[in-house]
Every structure is written in C-alpha cells, then in structure tokens.
Enzyme design. Structure first.
Site, short mmCIF file in Angstrom:
data_model
loop_
_atom_site.label_atom_id
_atom_site.label_comp_id
_atom_site.label_asym_id
_atom_site.label_seq_id
_atom_site.Cartn_x
_atom_site.Cartn_y
_atom_site.Cartn_z
N TYR B 482 53.56 -115.34 -28.62
CA TYR B 482 54.07 -116.50 -29.47
C TYR B 482 54.96 -116.66 -28.20
O TYR B 482 56.66 -115.63 -27.42
CB TYR B 482 54.49 -116.11 -30.91
CG TYR B 482 56.33 -117.27 -31.56
CD1 TYR B 482 55.21 -118.53 -31.45
CD2 TYR B 482 57.27 -116.82 -31.49
CE1 TYR B 482 56.41 -118.67 -32.97
CE2 TYR B 482 57.67 -117.51 -32.00
CZ TYR B 482 57.76 -118.85 -32.41
OH TYR B 482 58.44 -119.86 -33.30
N TYR B 636 56.87 -112.38 -42.56
CA TYR B 636 57.44 -112.41 -41.08
C TYR B 636 58.71 -112.93 -41.39
O TYR B 636 59.92 -111.71 -41.40
CB TYR B 636 57.47 -112.85 -40.26
CG TYR B 636 57.81 -112.34 -38.75
CD1 TYR B 636 57.51 -111.47 -38.52
CD2 TYR B 636 58.64 -113.40 -38.06
CE1 TYR B 636 57.81 -110.52 -36.85
CE2 TYR B 636 59.62 -112.95 -37.52
CZ TYR B 636 58.83 -111.68 -36.82
OH TYR B 636 60.02 -111.05 -35.80
N HIS B 637 59.28 -113.51 -42.03
CA HIS B 637 60.75 -114.16 -42.11
C HIS B 637 60.98 -113.59 -43.05
O HIS B 637 62.64 -113.42 -43.58
CB HIS B 637 60.72 -115.76 -41.98
CG HIS B 637 59.86 -116.82 -41.11
ND1 HIS B 637 58.50 -116.62 -41.26
CD2 HIS B 637 59.70 -116.76 -39.57
CE1 HIS B 637 57.78 -116.94 -39.77
NE2 HIS B 637 58.10 -116.82 -39.07
N LYS B 1011 77.06 -122.79 -39.47
CA LYS B 1011 75.82 -123.00 -38.28
C LYS B 1011 75.73 -124.21 -37.96
O LYS B 1011 75.67 -125.18 -39.14
CB LYS B 1011 74.49 -122.55 -39.06
CG LYS B 1011 74.63 -121.01 -40.63
CD LYS B 1011 73.31 -120.55 -40.11
CE LYS B 1011 72.25 -120.53 -38.34
NZ LYS B 1011 72.07 -119.43 -37.88
N ASP B 1015 69.86 -124.50 -36.25
CA ASP B 1015 68.92 -123.63 -36.40
C ASP B 1015 68.84 -123.11 -37.88
O ASP B 1015 70.36 -122.87 -38.37
CB ASP B 1015 70.23 -122.93 -35.05
CG ASP B 1015 69.83 -121.20 -35.44
OD1 ASP B 1015 68.64 -120.61 -35.95
OD2 ASP B 1015 70.72 -120.33 -35.34
N HIS B 1017 68.17 -120.20 -39.10
CA HIS B 1017 68.51 -119.28 -40.20
C HIS B 1017 69.25 -118.43 -40.09
O HIS B 1017 70.16 -118.63 -39.75
CB HIS B 1017 68.02 -118.02 -38.18
CG HIS B 1017 66.13 -118.00 -37.56
ND1 HIS B 1017 66.17 -118.96 -36.50
CD2 HIS B 1017 65.25 -117.74 -38.54
CE1 HIS B 1017 64.88 -118.69 -36.94
NE2 HIS B 1017 64.38 -117.27 -37.34
#
Ligand code: GDP
Ligand code: MG
Lengths: 342, 1128
Positions: B482, B636-637, B1011, B1015, B1017
C-alpha cells in the site's frame, strides 16, 4: 503557565462588550474554588448585578422576557445536547444571541470529567451568535450550582439574551436547577408501557414543560405512547403556579422536524399569558433571596470545613456518624464557637 | 424480503463443530477442484497433484506405518505420532514452554563485564562465551552482583576441566554448591569426530573423554561435557538429516561407553536451523524424540538451537533478522529449550555495535512475550502436515543411520560420504528442500484430516483450510504494498520502481483531503495535501498516477471509501481514455463505509445515503466490471482501533451481512455480487490468534452466505487481503519492527491470505522511504522463496491448539454478530454506538495493560534501550509539502481554465439531480422495500462528469448538495482505564499531581483534546481523553476535522489550560504553527499546546522551540505524559 491577570475592571469591561475571552475567563473565575479568586469574583459579580439591574430598568416593561433563561433537564442520553443544538440554531435564526451552559457530571472516583456536550452541538457551536461553555459539575465538592447561577448572569451581561442550561437535573446534593432559571424543560424518551410507571413523580413536578424526545423512525411510536401517558398523568398534578398554565407534554424529534411547530406554538401561547411577566419578575426576585441563602449556607460550611480547623471538622463528622453528638447540638455548639449564640 | 440470520442458525453453529452434509458432499470432490485449479492456472507441471500419486502416498502411510530401521534394537520400531514426548522434556508453563534466550558474549574484550550485565538486564537467560574467559580478566561474577545459577553458561571451545575449577571457586564465594552449576562445555563433541583420522582414533577420543568426564560427573551433575552440534557438520557439506544421524550415533556411542558407576551427565544436542519453517520443525522434533529413545529415561538432554541466518555473500542485516526470526520460531515450536543467536553481522543503516548485540535478543523476546509463543509451543500437536513431515524426516535420518552402521563406523562413513559429495547432491536434485524425499510430500498437498477438520477441505465450503484447493502451491499470495504520497507523478515513479523489484499488485493510498472529498485547494485541505497518500483532484491526476502502467494487466487496489464515487469514476474514465475498457479492469475498491463510521472516520455523507452509494457501486461493478472487487470489507481498522480478534471478526462479518442485504435490496442476486466481495484483515502480534482469525472468518462467511441463499460455492469463499498491524510498531528501537512485521506476515500466510501488505519498520516515525519499503517487500519475498511455506496448504491445520482457538473465535464472534443482528443489522446498531463502545472499551483496557506492563511491548514497557544508547540515525522521508501543494493547485487552475465549463456544469447538475432522487427514495422508501435493479445511474453520471474534467471536490459537492455532510458525535468512556490501572504507582503519582494542581489553581486541570485537519484516526485521542479524565482532568473534546482556528476558538471559550493535539498524519508542521497563531490572535497565549502521535524525533526540538510545551511519541504512558505537562 501564567494566565493573564484577572483584573476586575478589565474583565467587566470586556464582558459587557461581548468579548468571548473575558466571558470565558469570568466563568472560570466564578467557578474557581480558590479563596483569592472568590474575592475577585465577588467584586465582579457585584458589578455584573448592578449592570443587569440597569439593563432591566431600561427595558420597556412588556419586554421582561428579555434575558430568558431556561434549563433543559433529563436523564443522560435522552438527547438534551442534540435538542439544544437544534433549538439554539432556530433561536439564533430568530435573531437571538444564545449562551449554553452544559454541565457534565464528573466521575465520582477520579473527580475528572469528559466534557463532550459541546461536540454534540456543533451546528450551534459554529455560529458567531452562540457561546457554549461546558462545565464540570464538580459534584464531589458541591458548589458548582452556585457558580452556575453566576455564570448565567455573566452570559446575560455579555449580551446573550437567551441562556440555556443543560444538566441531568436534580442530583441529591445539588440545588434544583429550576431554582436558577426562569423556565425548566424536562426531556424524556419514549418507553414501553411497563417502564412508564417507574418514572419519578418528583422529577416531573419540577418541570414547566415536558418533551418526549426522539419521536422519529423507530422511536416514533413509543414516543407518542409516552406522550399520551404523561399528558393524562399531568392533568392529575396540582396546578402550576403560573395562572392559566397547564404543564404540557409534547412529542418531538431533535434530529427531524417532527413536533417543532407544536413546540413553538406552545411557547407562543405561554408568552401570550398576561400573568407571565409578573410571574417571572416574582420568581426572579425570590431566586435572589434563595441565592443568598444558598450561598450563605455554602460559604459557612466551606469556610468552616476547609479552614485551619479541618481536623475538628473531621472529628465532628465522625462523632456525628457514631452518634456521639446530635446534629442539632453540633450546630448549636458551632454557633456558640463563633460567638453568635450565648 | 429482508434476509436475516435465524435463531436456529446461531444455535447450530454455537453448539456443533462439524461438517454438515452440504460440506461433506463437496469435500468429496476435492481432487476435481484441485485438478481444475491447476488447469486454469496452466501450471500443471509445477505440481504432482495426480491422484494416483496422492492416493498411493496416503495409502502407504496408512497401511505401512513408517518403519524404523533398528538402530537401537531395544527401542520401539516406530516413532509415536504425537509430539507429546518432545514437549514434555521441557518445563511446562500452562500449555507452552519458555525457551531460554541465549546471547553470545565475546570473552576477550575490554567490555566483558558490561556486555554480560547488559545481556542479563535485557532479557538473556543463557550466555554463550566465545574466547577464553580466564585469560581475559579476573572477572568475578559474584563480586559483580551477577550469579548465573539460573543461567546456562556455554563455554564450548574452552578447557572444560579448568572452567569447572574456576566455576567452583566462584561458586564457593557466592555460596553456591557445585551441584547447582549449569555449565555447557565441549570436552567431547562433533569437533572430536572431525579431527579423528579413523574409527580407532574416534573411539580413543571417546574413551579418553569419558574417563575425564567421569571425574567431575559426581561433583557437577548439571555440567555437561558433551556438545553435539550440527554446526561443524554442516560446514563439511552434510545435509541436516545426515548431521542429525551423526549426532544420534555419537550420542548413542557416548551413552553406551559411559561408565555406569557414575551418573550420566547431561548431553547437549544443537541444531542449526535455516529458514525452512516446516521442515526444521519436523527435524527438531525428530532429533528431540530420538534422543529420548536412545538413553536411560532420566538422562538430561539439552536441546539447543543456533539458527543459521547469514547466507554466504549476503551482507543484508534485514535479511539476517528475517532468517533469525524464522529460525527462532521453528525452534520454539519444535521443542528446543535454548536458542542462541549470534550478534547481527550484516549491515543495517545507522546501527551501532550495541544494537547488533541487542537486536537478536530483542527478536527472541518479541517472539516469546509479544507474539506469545511461550504459551503456544504445543501449537503443532495434531497438525497433520507436521506429522507427515516428521515421518519423512525420520525416514531420511534413519536411512543414513543404516548407512553409517553398514560402513563400520562414523569416520569411515564420513570419508565415504565426502568422496560422494558431488554425487549425493545431484541425487537430491540440488533441491532446496531439507529432505531427499520431499518431492513425495510435496505432492501430498492434501493433508490427512485430523478429527477436528474432518470433512473440510481447502477450496471447498466452508473454506476453513483456504479459499483455494492448491493455495500457494499454484500461486503464492500477491505482494501488494500500500503506497502513495505527494503527487501522482511521484507516486507513479515509486510504483514503477516497486513493480520492477518484484511487487505484483498496486495498492493506492490517497491523501486525507481526497478521502474527504476536498480538492487540494480547499481551505480545509491545505495541511494534509499529499501527506498520508497521493493527492488526486481529477481524471488528469489519475492518469498521471497510472502513466505507462498496463491497467488491463495490473490489479489495482484503491483504499477509498468516502469519495468513492469520484475516485472510481476517475479510475474508469482514465482507463477508458487510455484505451482500456472497464470490463478488463481488475483490482479492488475498498468501498467499506460502515467501518468508517465505526472507527476510521473518513466518511462524507450520512450513513443511510452512504449505504445507497455502496449499493450503487455493487450494481455498477457487477454489470460493468466483472473482474473487479466492488468492496473490501475491512476489519483492519477495527483491529488498529483496538478491537480484539472476536470483535474484528464479528463486526467485519456483520458489515458484510449488511452489504449483502443492501445489494439484494438493490435488486441484485446474491450469487451475482457475493463472489466479488473481498475482505481485509489486520494481523497483529498474537501469532496463533491471528492465524485462527483468518480461518474462523472463512468458516463463518461460508455459513452466512449459504444461510442468505447463496448457491454458488464461489459466493461462500472469503478471499482476503491482509496487512500487518501498524499499531504494533514502535518508535523505540525501530528495527524491532522488522521482526514484528515478519511474525505478523507469517501469521497472515499461515492463515491463508490472498494478498499481503507488510509495513515498513519506520512506520511509527514517518512515511516509508525506499530503503524501508524495500525491507518490507523483502520480508514477503523471503517468506515466499526461502521459508518453503508455499508448498503447504493450511500447514498448521489440525493442530489442536489452532483448531481450538479457531472454534473459540467462531463462537466469540457469533455472539457479537447475534447482538448486531438483534439490533436490526449494522446500520442500526451503529446508531446506538454499541460496536464503537465495545471497541473503545477494549482499546482502553489494552492501553492500561500496556501501561502497567501486563502486556509486554519490547523496547517500550520492557527491555528498553539503555538511556545511554545513541538514537538510531535512520534516513526518513520528507515530502516537500509546499511544492506538492503548489503543484496540485496550479494543475487545478490549469484544468479549470481549459475545460468546457458548460459541459462540466451540466454533468454536475445531472449528478446532483440524481443524488436528490436517491435521497428521496432512501428517505421515503421503507428499508425493506426492493428497488429497481437498474439503480439510479449515479456511477454513469459520475464517469461522464469525470470525463468532462469535473474535479473530485465538485463531484462530491454535487452529491453533498443532496446528502449533506455527516458530523460524528464523539463520545468517550470513562473509568475503563482507571479500573485496569488502579494500583499503579505512577498512576497514583499523577493523580496526586492533579490534586495538587487543583488546590493551587482553584479548579481541576483542563485540557482540550483535539484532532486537526482531515486525519480521522482517533484511537489515540480517545484513549488520552478517557485516561486523562480518569486521572482527574477535565477534558474537552474537539470535533473531528477541526481547523486550527476552530480549535483555538473552542480552547478560549472553554478556557482550558492546554490544547492536546493528536497527530498521526504528518500534518503537524502546518497545523501546529497555525494553531499557535490562532491562539495568539485570540489573546490566549497562556493556553499551552502539547502534541502527541507519530512525530519524527528530529522534529521534537524545533517544535519545542516553536512553543510546543511537550511532544509525546507513541508508547508514552498516560500518567507520565500527565506528570510532564503538569510540571511545567
Ligand atoms: N433518533 C433520534 N436520536 C436522537 C434524538 N435526539 C438525540 N438522539 C440521539 O441520542 C443520543 C444521545 O444524545 P445527546 O444529545 O448526547 O443526549 P444527552 O446526554 O441528553 O445530552 C445521540 O446518539 C443522539 O444522536 C432524536 O430526536 N431522535
Ligand atoms: Mg448532553
């Protein structure tokens, strides 16, 4: 870190000119539990009080509703913040300036808290005409409620004509929020039949208006059922102190449009009541008195329990617990100590 | 119709674990499926799949159990099929064993003392001395405060008797009796064999050594004079099955000649495994078990390994670390009790001598404590492949044993063998395999079924053992890295380099503004353009990205969810303009919006409309792009956000269920689109669990799709991509990450992934460079070419431990899936935030466990680098952000100036109109109602707009005009962290500091956790918020995607003491100065800024210079951070 000096005149000046930093710092000041801060806070509140009186005097008499303060209470998760977000934006669009004081319960264990309400009011938060201040309830120390009243006044002085207070409502040691505001709105959620019986009558009694929130999608049916239930239950309650007012119960959605037309027209009916201005004037006058009583109570207790005699205080607490002394006797002894009684 | 999983479905799966009739019937056709696969791929000659051979081999196994040529007449003729005996020799510790970590110490250097100390402090529990200890110093372990009565000291090349004398003397001083001294010498060993000229000399040396050894045997019962190592034997050119036969013969000779009047001292056998994972395990276990057979029952056998990691002519330190990893892993699983790793020899950028000693030790610690292998050394019990391999290994060894016997003595045999060297190697076909008969086993890719996998075969429902019958035997997994950064042109060049270096597929990473539907010149985008991926604003960028790459041959995976419509449209349109029609395109679009709402936060529109878009894309792909995977349903996340395996499985599959429903409601037949759904798992450090997770996922999905009415077995096969966990990588001691990634990659492979991304070791610090990207890619190439793993299908299948873990995961996940189903499916369950809450709770618990070192992270909360150690000087990638931004903006300007504005406007209007229609349908149509199967034509209109040069921002705003932009409501859990960490002293210290602050400031410390930029996350931010609140802070939460100005405003209004910014996306150099400026403009310089997240170490100082109060890297304990910011 050195915060800017808390100079009363500067603060007051900034405040009445609508400077947000000054308002923010002023609220911090009145919430502070430090003695020096308290002294400054008292000076500030004196100025503010005078200022507010002045404003009221200059106001034409039919406008007593200016400076309308409202509490939004209800159990966590019913949608208070969401409701306020939507209500606030509509108020702003009607030309109001809106301040929101959101009181988040603190964790009992750590004393800390996550002040998340503001992020749930992002639409209102992005408006210049709105000021949102989340505050910790500080329930472990008590005392925030007194500060809440002062914070409300600060917002009014800063030019916000509508102050909304979000709180879970009556906690055990706290002052009923309805004692701090003009008007109390209780938010409830739709429930199924059995659960309905369980709601405490006392909570409902303190409300001037009841809303059943989340009347949309899956919540719609239960909300309507609940609304019908309360509608009939409320009719059995003793009459409201405002003549001509019957506490209404409406179903509403904070995320869709349902119920809002009804809500606004009910408010319109309310404001059309000829007795309302006097009722409010009266209520506010009474609140000033009860404010004093509360503050005195608290000041005495805080003074005595936190001063040099903390040890004696703890000893007394344990004597009370173990039954060594009766509460009435203990009060009497204190008064004597302070030379207030023979 | 709204398909649902029935109560009966859950009940059945929860209560039974066996193949049902459907599955049993299918598995009868395994050979046909295999044959078809082989024909399809045209690789028939590569595999001896022919039934005759397979069945011949199987029947030979069953009817004539492999017989052992009688070497030791009294011993049993067959080796038992379980590994029990080999494992029981070790001290058992709850289902597994803790092998000893051996470190090599150079005796004759100045720094002897410090290297011993350092080795012991950093986790070694066996020391192997090289050189003469006495001659080098007057070293006195007792006076140094070191005593190794719990250690094995290995002094092999050194005078055994003198050493015993010295040890005794030291022991007396420290009050330790000689009987406790564990020493490994080499009074006699394979070296003695090699210097013997003939069999007589060999025998003399044996007798002489025994005579000497008998002296000390009584006094030092734990000291061993015999070291039989493969090391020197392999050097002479022997194969390892031959070396093992020699070792066994020597051991037998020693035991037979031993004077029975004395107690038999321990014997040490040492293997030197290479990277061949399965074969080495088998060989370890064969040697271990044979040793048990040849001596008296109370004989102590030390079973050591010293992996071979350097290949001749190799100077690649990374390759060496990979070799070590596999060597240690196979040793641990093969029942070895001590693994000795030499210092790292090869080159790695920027490492010092200390690093070379430390890294191999860390590697073992990582395997033992992080990958939790110490608890899983019984992993191979029951695994059919290993059992078969053990047979072959034993057969190879025993054949040599017979030869040795026949030739009259070891030395004679060796001589004969050496004269035949050339010939033998040819005989073995110079095969890379470990055993001569490997070809046979190679053919036998169907492993005999053990009870727990009876009736289930690879390539057939429920696909427990793999989605394909032949798995990697036919075609290894796709190495799919990736990547993407800065501009399309830069990324294009990077892709070309990687493809040239052996990478097979492309996987495009887009930058955050692209994900969120903003053009690069949008005011909210500036800080993030080209940072975490490549910036794509239009079809022109997309064409640049794939310039000179054959889109009809190359499979392209695109991680895109929010702005999926414009990006897919650009892709299709770009291919179209380069002459490739859409039905030729292969690859995957992530298109998994549900998990965005749950964890990753790069959504744009509200959930209900986003789901309509997903269904639109299903429709379009199923009609127009038959070879393209229309979704990659991603766990995944969730994993990275802290979800344990059960939750990752459950919520990903529940997402999958929801997509099935939406596809079916959009009028598609399940067998029409289900085969194009693909999955995406993370593999973390929990080795066994991660393997089990992949297998459990396949089983569940197969059963679910069948329940939903799928008829085609292809619809039931879960095909997946995997990525190693980025979260598990650490900033501290970054080269440890090479090993972490290798372990994680290995579990993906053992679990049967179809493609794999391996993270670069510097991921926790910065974007990967060419150097670190190469190491990451090499990790996969290494696994494909050197580990020999591609020759096995589900190599660990049947392992009792693994199958049990798989079952546990299946059940655990089912319970959570049921919960979601009861809430009405994932879209509705998300309303109540239930899944989110569960994940965050797990994350907070994990954080607390790490902060209290209950869970070990090497280099972070245990075995830290000594403070004195120099920070590694690794070159890091720096994207010149200004240049990227400027170039994007100028090409946008150019694009807008040169296109036909009217056509653009028309195409966008048509798109917006279509979106409005979709919205209305979504709003008023009840969820259950079925739509027309020709959909809304949204994709077609978007492609038209793309061809007209509409930009990404314009296309997303056209949709936004109908759907609106979604804002999440953050929430956080309080108390979870505190409950876990309650009695931690540092936590208490921080609590006290908070209280002190409160009394001096009149209120609790108050921090805004923010944040900034695009982004999304927010795991870090949420844990900080929850943890700080638990410490007694008042914590304000910032809205996701705030601009610095909005953040400053909130900080002022709420009157906080600090703004704590969490940054994971390299935007800090733009966003932080902007935040400081905004605070300054609001006259709020008194509000301090602290920063945490993935920040390159060399940025720390400049950031502090710029006024940031503290900078915290990943792995900082919350209490420590709190103490630091309160201090200032
Ligand atoms: N469906 C629906 N959900 C609502 C409504 N009002 C609030 N919610 C949801 O209820 C949850 C709690 O809302 P919040 O405003 O934070 O409640 P508070 O704790 O009372 O302030 C959130 O997930 C909201 O999205 C409503 O009118 N309808
Ligand atoms: Mg709230």
């Amino acid at each position: 870190m050195t915060a800017p000096d808390l100079n009363v005149d500067h603060l007051f000046d900034g405040l009445i000119h609508g400077d947000r930093l000054s308002l923010a710092r002023s609220i911090t000041l009145v919430e502070s539990r430090k003695n020096q801060d308290r002294i400054v806070a008292i000076q500030l509140m004196t100025l503010v009080d005078k200022h507010l009186q002045q404003c009221a005097k200059n106001m034409p008499s039919d406008q007593t509703l200016a400076g309308w303060t409202m509490a939004i209470t209800g159990p966590p998760g019913v949608g208070k913040s969401t409701f306020i977000d939507k209500l606030g934006v509509q108020l702003v669009e009607l030309g109001h300036r809106v301040a929101v004081l959101a009181i988040d319960p603190s964790s009992v264990r750590s004393g800390g808290s996550i002040l998340g309400d503001k992020t749930r009011m992002h639409q209102l938060a992005s408006r210049d005409e709105a000021y949102i201040r989340p505050s910790p309830s500080g329930s472990t120390h008590g005392g925030t409620s007194a500060a809440t009243k002062e914070a409300i006044d600060l917002c009014l002085a800063a030019g916000y004509d509508t102050v909304l207070v979000e709180t879970v409502g009556v906690g055990q040691n706290e002052i009923a929020v309805s004692d701090l505001v003009d008007w109390t709105l209780l938010l409830l959620m739709g429930r199924s039949g059995d659960d309905l019986q369980g709601i405490k009558r006392g909570i409902v009694e303190a409300a001037d208006m009841v809303l059943v929130n989340k009347a949309d999608s899956e919540g719609y049916e239960p909300a309507l059922e609940t609304q019908r239930y309360y509608q009939s239950a409320l009719s059995l309650f003793p009459p409201h102190s405002l003549p001509g007012w019957k506490v209404p119960c409406l179903a509403i959605s904070s995320v869709q449009e349902y119920g809002w037309e009804n809500f606004w027209s009910t408010l319109k009916d309310l404001k059309a009541l000829p007795e309302l201005p006097d009722w409010i004037k009266n209520k506010r006058a009474n609140q000033r008195v009860s404010s004093f009583q509360r503050m005195l109570n608290q000041a005495l207790l805080e003074h005595w329990s936190s001063s040099q005699s903390r040890r004696t205080y703890l000893d007394l607490e344990s004597d009370l617990r173990t039954g060594q002394i009766s509460p009435s006797q203990a009060v009497w002894d204190r008064l004597k100590d302070w030379g207030l009684k023979e | 119709m709204n398909p649902k999983l029935s109560e009966a479905f859950f009940d059945h799966l929860l209560s039974s674990w066996e193949a049902d009739d459907f599955e049993k019937n299918h598995s009868l056709h395994w050979l046909n499926v295999l044959e078809k696969e082989c024909k399809d791929t045209g690789l028939t000659e590569n595999i001896c799949y022919k039934d005759k051979m397979v069945s011949a081999y199987i029947s030979s196994c069953v009817t004539n159990p492999v017989s052992v040529i009688p070497l030791m007449p009294s011993q049993s003729a067959t080796i038992s099929r379980t590994l029990d005996s080999a494992n029981e020799t070790n001290k058992s510790d709850g289902g597994g064993t803790r092998w000893r970590i051996g470190s090599i110490i150079q005796s004759n250097t100045e720094s002897l003392r410090s290297s011993i100390k350092e080795a012991l402090e950093s986790g070694a529990d066996a020391l192997s001395f090289v050189g003469d200890l006495v001659a080098s110093s007057e070293f006195m372990p007792a006076s140094e405060g070191i005593w190794w009565n719990y250690l094995i000291a290995d002094i092999r090349a050194w005078d055994y008797e003198a050493a015993l004398g010295l040890w005794e003397q030291w022991g007396l001083q420290a009050g330790i009796s000689p009987s406790e001294i564990e020493l490994q010498g080499e009074l006699w060993g394979t070296g003695s064999l090699l210097i013997a000229q003939n069999d007589q000399e060999y025998e003399e040396s044996l007798r002489e050594s025994i005579r000497k050894a008998c002296y000390s045997a009584k006094r030092f019962p734990m000291a061993s004079p015999v070291l039989l190592s493969e090391d020197s034997l392999l050097d002479t050119g022997l194969h390892s099955w031959e070396a093992v036969a020699v070792i066994l013969t020597m051991a037998k000779d020693w035991i037979d000649h031993w004077d029975k009047a004395f107690p038999l001292p321990p014997i040490c056998v040492e293997r030197c495994p290479g990277p061949k994972f399965m074969e080495e395990i088998a060989m370890h276990s064969v040697l271990g078990r044979a040793m048990k057979e040849i001596g008296p029952t109370d004989m102590i056998v030390r079973h050591w390994a010293k992996p071979i990691c350097t290949a001749v002519g190799h100077d690649d330190g990374a390759r060496e670390l990979l070799g070590m990893t596999l060597g240690v892993l196979s040793s641990a699983l093969g029942g070895i009790d001590t693994v000795i790793l030499p210092d790292l020899q090869g080159s790695l950028e920027g490492i010092s001598h200390e690093d070379r000693c430390r890294l191999p030790r860390n590697l073992q610690l990582l395997l033992r404590d992080e990958a939790m292998l110490a608890k899983s050394t019984t992993l191979l019990r029951g695994a059919g492949t290993i059992t078969a391999l053990e047979d072959v290994a034993w057969q190879s060894v025993s054949e040599v044993l017979v030869q040795i016997q026949a030739s009259g003595g070891l030395v004679s045999w060796l001589k004969m063998r050496q004269s035949q060297t050339m010939q033998t190697i040819e005989l073995a076909g110079s095969s890379p395999y470990l055993f001569p008969w490997m070809e046979v086993v190679h053919a036998r890719i169907r492993q005999e079924s053990t009870a727990s996998v009876q009736g289930w075969e690879s390539g057939l429902p429920p696909y427990l053992r793999g989605p394909y019958a032949s798995m990697y035997v036919q075609r290894p997994w796709t190495i799919r890295q990736y990547a993407g950064f800065s501009t399309a042109a830069d990324s294009n060049a990077f892709y070309k380099r990687n493809l040239a270096a052996g990478q097979k597929g492309l996987s495009v990473a887009f930058d955050l503004p692209t994900h969120r539907g903003y053009d690069s010149d949008h005011p909210r985008a500036v800080a993030d353009v080209g940072k975490a991926g490549v910036a794509i604003d239009s079809i022109e960028d997309m064409k640049g990205l794939f310039k000179e790459l054959p889109l009809d041959q190359l499979s392209v995976s695109m991680t895109m969810n929010g702005a999926v419509v414009p990006v897919l449209a650009f892709f299709i349109a770009a291919a179209h303009e380069s002459g490739v029609s859409s039905e030729k395109l292969t690859g995957t679009i992530q298109n998994d919006i549900l998990k965005e709402f749950m964890v990753r936060n790069t959504y744009i529109y509200p959930p209900a409309y986003s789901m309509q878009i997903v269904a639109e894309i299903f429709r379009y792909c199923s009609k127009q792009m038959p070879k393209f995977n229309s979704i990659s349903i991603s766990g995944y996340h969730m994993h990275e956000a802290g979800a344990p395996a059960e939750l990752e499985l459950a919520y990903t599959l529940a997402d999958g269920l929801e997509y099935l429903r939406y596809g079916m409601q959009a009028g598609l037949d399940i067998d029409e689109f289900a085969p194009r759904l693909s999955f995406f798992w993370a593999t973390g450090m929990d080795f066994v669990t991660e393997i089990a997770k992949l297998r459990a996922g396949r089983l569940l999905w197969s059963r679910i799709t069948r329940e939903f009415g799928a008829k085609d077995p292809k619809s039931m096969a879960l095909r997946t991509h995997c990525q190693t966990s980025g979260w598990s990588l650490t900033r501290q001691d970054p080269y440890n990450n090479i090993t972490r990634t290798c372990i994680e990659a290995l579990s993906a492979v053992l679990g049967g992934t179809q493609s794999l991304h391996t993270n670069a070791f510097d991921e926790a610090i910065a974007l990967p460079t060419d150097y670190s990207a190469k190491i990451a890619r090499d990790t996969q190439l290494f696994l494909q070419t050197e580990s020999g793993l591609c020759r096995w299908v589900d190599p660990l299948g049947g392992s009792l431990l693994l199958e049990q873990r798989t079952q546990e995961l299946v059940r655990g996940a089912l319970i959570r899936i049921k919960e979601i189903e009861e809430a009405g499916g994932m879209t509705r369950a998300m309303d109540s935030s239930l899944p989110k809450r569960r994940i965050e709770e797990a994350a907070a618990v994990k954080q607390a466990r790490i902060d209290t070192a209950v869970e070990i992270i090497v280099g972070v909360n245990a075995y830290r680098m000594p403070d004195s150690a120099q920070a590694l000087d690794i070159p890091l990638l720096k994207v010149n952000h200004e240049v990227v931004l400027h170039s994007q903006i100028s090409s946008l300007d150019h694009l807008r100036a040169t296109r036909d504005q009217d056509k653009v406007r028309q195409s966008l209007e048509a798109l917006a109109e279509c979106a409005h229609r979709m919205k209305e349908t979504t709003d008023c149509l009840a969820y259950e109602q079925k739509q027309e199967s020709n959909g809304f034509g949204l994709m077609e209109l978007a492609i038209e707009a793309a061809l007209q040069r509409a930009t990404l921002g314009e296309i997303s705003s056209a949709l936004e005009s109908a759907f609106g932009r979604y804002t999440a409501r953050p929430f956080t859990l309080q108390g979870v962290y505190a409950r876990q960490i309650m009695n931690d002293p540092q936590f208490e210290a921080a609590r006290l500091a908070v209280q002190a602050f409160e009394s001096s400031h009149g209120r609790r410390p108050r921090i805004l956790v923010a944040k900034l930029g695009q982004d999304g996350h927010d795991r870090g931010a949420k844990i900080i918020a929850a943890g700080f609140a638990d410490l007694g802070f008042d914590v304000d939460l910032g809205q996701l995607f705030q601009t610095p100005e909005e953040c400053a405003q909130q900080a002022v209004e709420n009157d906080v003491h600090w703004v704590g910014v969490s940054s994971l996306a390299a935007g800090h150099w733009t966003l932080i100065p902007a935040l400081m400026q905004a605070l300054h403009d609001l006259k709020a310089d008194h509000i301090r800024v602290v920063l945490g997240g993935v920040i390159p170490p060399e940025d720390y100082e400049p950031l502090k210079q710029a006024g940031v109060q503290c900078v915290f890297g990943p792995g900082t304990r919350l209490s420590e951070a709190a103490l630091q910011i309160l201090k200032a």
